[in-house]
Design an enzyme around this catalytic site. Structure first.
Site, PDB file in Angstrom:
ATOM      1  N   HIS A 147     -12.036   4.363   8.806  1.00  0.00           N
ATOM      2  CA  HIS A 147     -11.692   3.101   8.151  1.00  0.00           C
ATOM      3  C   HIS A 147     -10.315   2.620   8.598  1.00  0.00           C
ATOM      4  CE1 HIS A 147     -11.646   0.140   4.824  1.00  0.00           C
ATOM      5  NE2 HIS A 147     -10.363   0.443   4.757  1.00  0.00           N
ATOM      6  N   GLU A 148      -9.339   3.505   8.604  1.00  0.00           N
ATOM      7  CA  GLU A 148      -7.986   3.119   9.019  1.00  0.00           C
ATOM      8  C   GLU A 148      -7.954   2.786  10.507  1.00  0.00           C
ATOM      9  OE1 GLU A 148      -5.905   2.517   6.791  1.00  0.00           O
ATOM     10  OE2 GLU A 148      -7.024   3.471   5.166  1.00  0.00           O
ATOM     11  N   HIS A 151      -8.968  -0.728  11.018  1.00  0.00           N
ATOM     12  CA  HIS A 151      -7.869  -1.660  10.766  1.00  0.00           C
ATOM     13  C   HIS A 151      -6.994  -1.814  12.005  1.00  0.00           C
ATOM     14  CE1 HIS A 151      -8.520  -2.654   6.641  1.00  0.00           C
ATOM     15  NE2 HIS A 151      -8.392  -1.418   6.193  1.00  0.00           N
ATOM     16  N   GLU A 223     -10.923  -5.809   4.674  1.00  0.00           N
ATOM     17  CA  GLU A 223     -11.419  -4.528   4.165  1.00  0.00           C
ATOM     18  C   GLU A 223     -12.923  -4.423   4.398  1.00  0.00           C
ATOM     19  OE1 GLU A 223      -9.869  -1.893   3.051  1.00  0.00           O
ATOM     20  OE2 GLU A 223      -7.909  -2.823   3.302  1.00  0.00           O
TER      21      GLU A 223
END
Length: 227
Positions: A147-148, A151, A223
């Site tokens: 997930h990071e 980003h 997100e």
């Protein structure tokens, strides 16, 4: 299904660009409102000054921001000896994402948390807390790192930092101008356009609220895209 998924990603990115455009317009409008209240002919000057300050602050934050965040959070760089699983997962996800391996940092904190920083995918940084490493197994940690990493790949750090900076700048410009106006009074002549003056003051008062709502809207979409 694949086409629908890709179309949703494309729509998400288009919405983010549009919301960022609205944020830029709002910053320009705040500068124009402040300039026009000082003198009607200074509206364009106020716009230029607001945008110039925004560009200057963005350059400063983009060069010094990540290191400042690491310092105030007390993060230490992860080592292969102490954080072998974190390093292994980071390499795996970076290869799968097709991005350079980001630097990994660990923060001594029992609360499970993670965040990404760095203004460019080539200089990406992922920080995790010791609580996260203790509470998650390898598969769960892989999901968090992925997930990071998303980003970082999507330039969300740069985008959200820019938006947060814009919100803060709008609030600072609003407060600085209104305080000086209330303290020193209105220096313009009474034959000015009072309707436009009232609208400009309302814009200055409501602009931070609008900016915050736009920031939240972009954050939610990014997100979703990272997920």
């Amino acid at each position: 299904m694949a086409h629908t998924f890709r179309s949703q990603i494309a729509a998400n990115r288009r919405s983010s660009v549009f919301l960022c455009f609205l944020m830029t317009l709002l910053l320009a409008a705040v500068g124009a409102a402040a300039g026009s209240l000082a003198a009607p002919e200074l509206a364009l000057v106020g716009t230029a000054v607001a945008l110039a300050i925004g560009i200057f602050l963005w350059i400063f934050v983009s060069t010094s921001g990540p290191n400042f965040i690491l310092q105030i959070s007390g993060a230490r760089e992860a080592t292969h000896e102490e954080d072998q699983m974190l390093h292994n997962v980071g390499h795996e996800v970076a290869i799968a994402a097709g991005v350079p391996m980001p630097k990994l940092y660990v923060i001594e904190d029992s609360a499970p948390n993670a965040f990404a920083t760095g203004m460019d995918p080539r200089k990406g940084i992922i920080c995790v807390t010791t609580g996260l490493l203790e509470k998650l197994d390898r598969d769960e940690l892989q999901g968090v790192i992925a997930h990071e990493m998303a980003h970082i790949r999507n330039n969300d750090v740069r985008l959200m930092t820019t938006l947060a900076l814009t919100v803060g700048l709008i609030v600072l410009l609003r407060d600085a101008f209104l305080r000086s106006r209330w303290r020193y009074g209105d220096g313009r002549s009474r034959d000015g356009n009072q309707v436009l003056a009232i609208l400009a003051i309302l814009l200055l008062i409501l602009a931070p609220l609008f900016a915050t709502l736009l920031h939240f809207a972009v954050s939610r979409k990014r997100e979703y895209l990272a997920d």
